[in-house]
Design a protein around this motif. Sequence first.
Motif, mmCIF file in Angstrom:
data_model
loop_
_atom_site.group_PDB
_atom_site.id
_atom_site.type_symbol
_atom_site.label_atom_id
_atom_site.label_comp_id
_atom_site.label_asym_id
_atom_site.label_seq_id
_atom_site.Cartn_x
_atom_site.Cartn_y
_atom_site.Cartn_z
ATOM 1 N N PRO A 196 0.831 -1.213 0.000
ATOM 2 C CA PRO A 196 0.000 0.000 0.000
ATOM 3 C C PRO A 196 0.864 1.261 0.000
ATOM 4 C CG PRO A 196 -0.646 -1.506 1.757
ATOM 5 C CD PRO A 196 0.645 -2.007 1.193
ATOM 6 N N ILE A 197 0.543 2.180 -0.866
ATOM 7 C CA ILE A 197 1.267 3.438 -0.983
ATOM 8 C C ILE A 197 0.430 4.547 -0.361
ATOM 9 C CG2 ILE A 197 2.182 5.152 -2.605
ATOM 10 C CD1 ILE A 197 2.635 2.787 -4.550
ATOM 11 N N GLY A 220 9.886 2.706 4.616
ATOM 12 C CA GLY A 220 9.785 2.534 3.171
ATOM 13 C C GLY A 220 9.245 3.765 2.487
ATOM 14 N N VAL A 221 9.936 4.207 1.440
ATOM 15 C CA VAL A 221 9.453 5.294 0.597
ATOM 16 C C VAL A 221 9.533 4.848 -0.853
ATOM 17 C CG1 VAL A 221 10.034 7.143 2.215
ATOM 18 C CG2 VAL A 221 11.694 6.463 0.515
ATOM 19 N N ILE A 222 8.644 5.384 -1.679
ATOM 20 C CA ILE A 222 8.633 5.039 -3.096
ATOM 21 C C ILE A 222 8.894 6.302 -3.909
ATOM 22 C CG2 ILE A 222 6.101 5.207 -3.195
ATOM 23 C CD1 ILE A 222 6.246 3.000 -5.417
ATOM 24 N N TYR A 223 9.816 6.187 -4.850
ATOM 25 C CA TYR A 223 10.197 7.289 -5.731
ATOM 26 C C TYR A 223 9.470 7.111 -7.054
ATOM 27 C CZ TYR A 223 13.245 10.285 -8.543
ATOM 28 O OH TYR A 223 13.742 11.251 -9.379
ATOM 29 N N PHE A 242 11.079 14.029 2.925
ATOM 30 C CA PHE A 242 11.086 14.143 4.381
ATOM 31 C C PHE A 242 9.710 13.799 4.961
ATOM 32 C CE2 PHE A 242 14.535 16.855 2.930
ATOM 33 C CZ PHE A 242 15.583 16.351 3.680
ATOM 34 N N ARG A 243 8.641 14.194 4.278
ATOM 35 C CA ARG A 243 7.289 13.823 4.722
ATOM 36 C C ARG A 243 7.124 12.307 4.718
ATOM 37 N NH1 ARG A 243 2.471 17.225 4.494
ATOM 38 N NH2 ARG A 243 2.985 19.346 3.952
ATOM 39 N N ALA A 244 7.582 11.659 3.645
ATOM 40 C CA ALA A 244 7.449 10.210 3.542
ATOM 41 C C ALA A 244 8.239 9.508 4.648
ATOM 42 C CB ALA A 244 7.916 9.730 2.166
ATOM 43 N N ALA A 268 5.055 7.662 0.767
ATOM 44 C CA ALA A 268 5.350 6.719 1.840
ATOM 45 C C ALA A 268 4.728 5.366 1.521
ATOM 46 C CB ALA A 268 4.794 7.232 3.165
ATOM 47 N N LEU A 269 5.373 4.304 1.953
ATOM 48 C CA LEU A 269 4.812 2.970 1.851
ATOM 49 C C LEU A 269 4.186 2.631 3.199
ATOM 50 C CD1 LEU A 269 7.574 1.004 -0.066
ATOM 51 C CD2 LEU A 269 5.314 1.644 -0.891
#
Length: 120
Positions: A13-14, A102-105, A25-27, A113-114
């Motif tokens: 889930p993203i 976990g973060v997604i680019y 930074f938020r993620a 954020a993941l």
Amino acid sequence: MPQPEKSLGNNLPIIRIPGDGRCLFRAVVYGACLRSGEPSPSLSRQRELADELRAKVVDEFIKRRADTEWMPITVVMQDKNSSNLKVIAEYGEEYGKDNPIGVIYDGYGHYDALLKSSLS
């Protein structure tokens, strides 16, 4: 030496993060709240925490302190061919590999954020 890519499937889930110049930074702070058992932060709290984290990172780079305590962060990106998520960067592994944030680019300069905080 680069590590081989890890495929994570495509079912993590993203959590969409506002693209306001502080999305990475938020993620990270979103994931940090979930990792520590806190509730997910509101948009205004995300902004506050992101600005605090960004200021701390800048301060640490300026100080060049070797004893900074970081947390592991895994950055993933969606593979264009398979739609699976693949790990593109891992940071802070020297501080442990358990329960990374976990973060997604998206490939164009934005991070989300993941929801799943444990990437394996």
